[in-house]
Design an enzyme around this catalytic site. Structure first.
Site, PDB file in Angstrom:
ATOM      1  N   TYR A 141       0.826  -1.217   0.000  1.00 58.07           N
ATOM      2  CA  TYR A 141       0.000   0.000   0.000  1.00 58.07           C
ATOM      3  C   TYR A 141       0.861   1.268   0.000  1.00 58.07           C
ATOM      4  CZ  TYR A 141      -4.146  -2.841   1.026  1.00 58.07           C
ATOM      5  OH  TYR A 141      -5.158  -3.763   0.971  1.00 58.07           O
ATOM      6  N   LYS A 192       2.938 -15.419   1.888  1.00 50.94           N
ATOM      7  CA  LYS A 192       2.793 -16.111   0.603  1.00 50.94           C
ATOM      8  C   LYS A 192       4.213 -16.420   0.140  1.00 50.94           C
ATOM      9  CE  LYS A 192       0.223 -17.501  -2.867  1.00 50.94           C
ATOM     10  NZ  LYS A 192      -0.670 -18.664  -2.753  1.00 50.94           N
ATOM     11  N   ASP A 224      -3.727 -17.882   1.253  1.00 56.56           N
ATOM     12  CA  ASP A 224      -4.912 -18.510   0.655  1.00 56.56           C
ATOM     13  C   ASP A 224      -5.487 -19.561   1.600  1.00 56.56           C
ATOM     14  OD1 ASP A 224      -2.441 -19.636   0.135  1.00 56.56           O
ATOM     15  OD2 ASP A 224      -3.009 -20.506  -1.792  1.00 56.56           O
ATOM     16  N   ASP A 248      -5.611  -6.554   5.716  1.00 51.94           N
ATOM     17  CA  ASP A 248      -6.803  -5.784   5.339  1.00 51.94           C
ATOM     18  C   ASP A 248      -7.937  -6.750   4.983  1.00 51.94           C
ATOM     19  OD1 ASP A 248      -8.470  -3.777   4.508  1.00 51.94           O
ATOM     20  OD2 ASP A 248      -7.295  -3.186   2.759  1.00 51.94           O
ATOM     21  N   ASP A 252     -11.291  -8.205   7.552  1.00 54.22           N
ATOM     22  CA  ASP A 252     -12.693  -7.979   7.194  1.00 54.22           C
ATOM     23  C   ASP A 252     -13.466  -9.295   7.153  1.00 54.22           C
ATOM     24  OD1 ASP A 252     -12.452  -5.262   7.086  1.00 54.22           O
ATOM     25  OD2 ASP A 252     -13.317  -5.065   5.080  1.00 54.22           O
TER      26      ASP A 252
END
Ligand code: NAD
Length: 359
Positions: A141, A192, A224, A248, A252
């Site tokens: 980000y 990852k 994943d 992020d 959620d």
């Protein structure tokens, strides 16, 4: 010594839920002799309308002075057409990066009284208590270079840079491990590393940090798989630590396991434990001004502030117990109300928490 708390109500339901959280904060201040000094400032759309910028210098100066910040929520459709740099959300992002609030704590805790509100079967989520620790000021980000460029063949190409330095990984690792020590002593680091070198380094540094916490168990999981496990068997996790983008998304998803976004608090901490506390939800323009917003996420953010910045765990526990007590009484705002419950307004919910605190 007196502690300075900066109140940033924000936009739409922000001021409505903040009024209830401040009532609770003032009550614990007097019940536990905390000697708090409360100050107010503008952020987001309210600041933009009043001063032309979403993070006025006066707000930033007060934020730097404060020991902790309590934020409602910012944003709304009336500012959708404002250019990107002056959008209300930019005020919030600016505050997080100016104050170097690198550690985002998002608990996903399901009150047993609300188990039926989850999208998963009650037996999968009843008693759920996960803490997601997300790195908040680095990663893809913020990485440079970034942008959209035109290639020699005339085709446009978008690009971002996923980058983490060793020190950034180390400090979020230490935060996650020290928090795990106050809980079930298990950290799962999400990466990852089968594809991305930056997370190969992430995994390596997490292993190093773990050596300082021999009483805490470290495991690793690819992002994943973590997404899959969160909806398959979420109770297997204690503390999840991960980078900005993965955090992020996963936080959620974890929030939805608990049924209502109106119940979830969060904290963003700097290296000295100073922090900004806010509900996970946004400014909910669709229900603003109706007195129906759920103030409990903001009230529970006050509890997190007492625990993590002000070091008053007994006052924090009293607020959490008062919220549980109110739910036991069957009192519910519209977002969590089911058949047989008593529906209450935003301010009635705040008053009920005050009564429960007193008793
Ligand atoms: P939102 O979280 O504001 O609302 C999503 C849904 O949840 C809505 O139906 C809303 O009514 C409901 N909801 C949210 N909080 C609630 C509460 N306390 N009680 C009862 N119901 C509640 O998300 P959105 O609609 O995508 O965003 C609205 C605005 O908020 C946008 O401008 C967005 O940019 C902003 N936003 C701000 C923050 C923040 O300040 N940290 C975070 C997310 C979104």
């Amino acid at each position: 010594m007196s502690k300075k708390i900066l109140i940033l109500p924000g936009d739409h339901i922000g001021p409505e839920i903040m009024a209830e959280a401040v009532k609770v904060l003032e009550r614990v201040d007097s019940l536990y002799s905390l000697d708090l000094q409360l100050d107010h400032a503008l952020l987001g759309g309210a600041a933009l309308d009043a001063t032309g910028v979403p993070l006025p210098p006066e707000t930033l100066a007060k934020a730097r002075e404060a020991d902790a910040i309590l934020l409602g929520a910012v944003g709304g459709p009336e500012w959708d057409k404002v250019e990107a740099a002056r959008r209300p959300e930019k005020g919030l992002l600016g505050l997080r990066s100016e104050l170097e609030l690198f550690g985002n704590l998002r608990p996903a805790l399901l009150y047993p009284q609300l188990a039926a509100a989850s999208s998963l079967k009650p037996e999968l989520v009843a008693g759920l208590d996960i803490l997601i620790v997300r790195e908040l000021t680095g990663g893809i980000y913020f990485g440079e270079p970034r942008g959209i460029r035109t290639l020699e063949n005339g085709e446009r190409q978008g690009y971002n840079t996923y980058v983490y330095s060793e020190s950034e990984i180390r400090r979020i690792g230490h935060l996650a491990f020290s928090l795990a020590r106050q809980r079930d002593k298990r950290v799962c680091s999400v990466d990852k590393s089968n594809v991305l070198e930056v997370t190969v380094l992430w995994r390596e540094i997490m292993e190093e940090v773990a050596k300082d916490y021999p009483d805490v168990t470290l495991s690793h999981m690819y992002v994943d798989n973590a997404a899959m496990q969160l909806v398959r068997a979420p109770k297997q996790f204690d503390v999840l630590v991960t980078g900005n983008m993965f955090g992020d998304i996963l936080s959620d998803a974890a929030a939805m396991l608990t049924g209502s976004i109106g119940m979830l608090p969060s904290a963003s901490l700097d290296k000295d434990g100073r922090g900004m506390y806010e509900p996970c939800h946004g400014s909910a323009p669709d229900i603003a001004g109706q007195g129906i917003a759920n103030p409990l996420a903001t009230i529970l953010s006050v509890a997190m502030m007492l625990r993590y910045t002000l070091d008053k765990p007994e006052a924090a526990a009293a607020i959490e117990a008062a919220v549980s007590d109110v739910l036991d009484q069957g009192l519910r705002t519209a977002d969590i109300c089911a058949e047989g419950d008593t529906r209450v307004s935003t301010s009635e919910m705040g008053d009920a928490v005050l009564r429960a605190l007193q008793s």
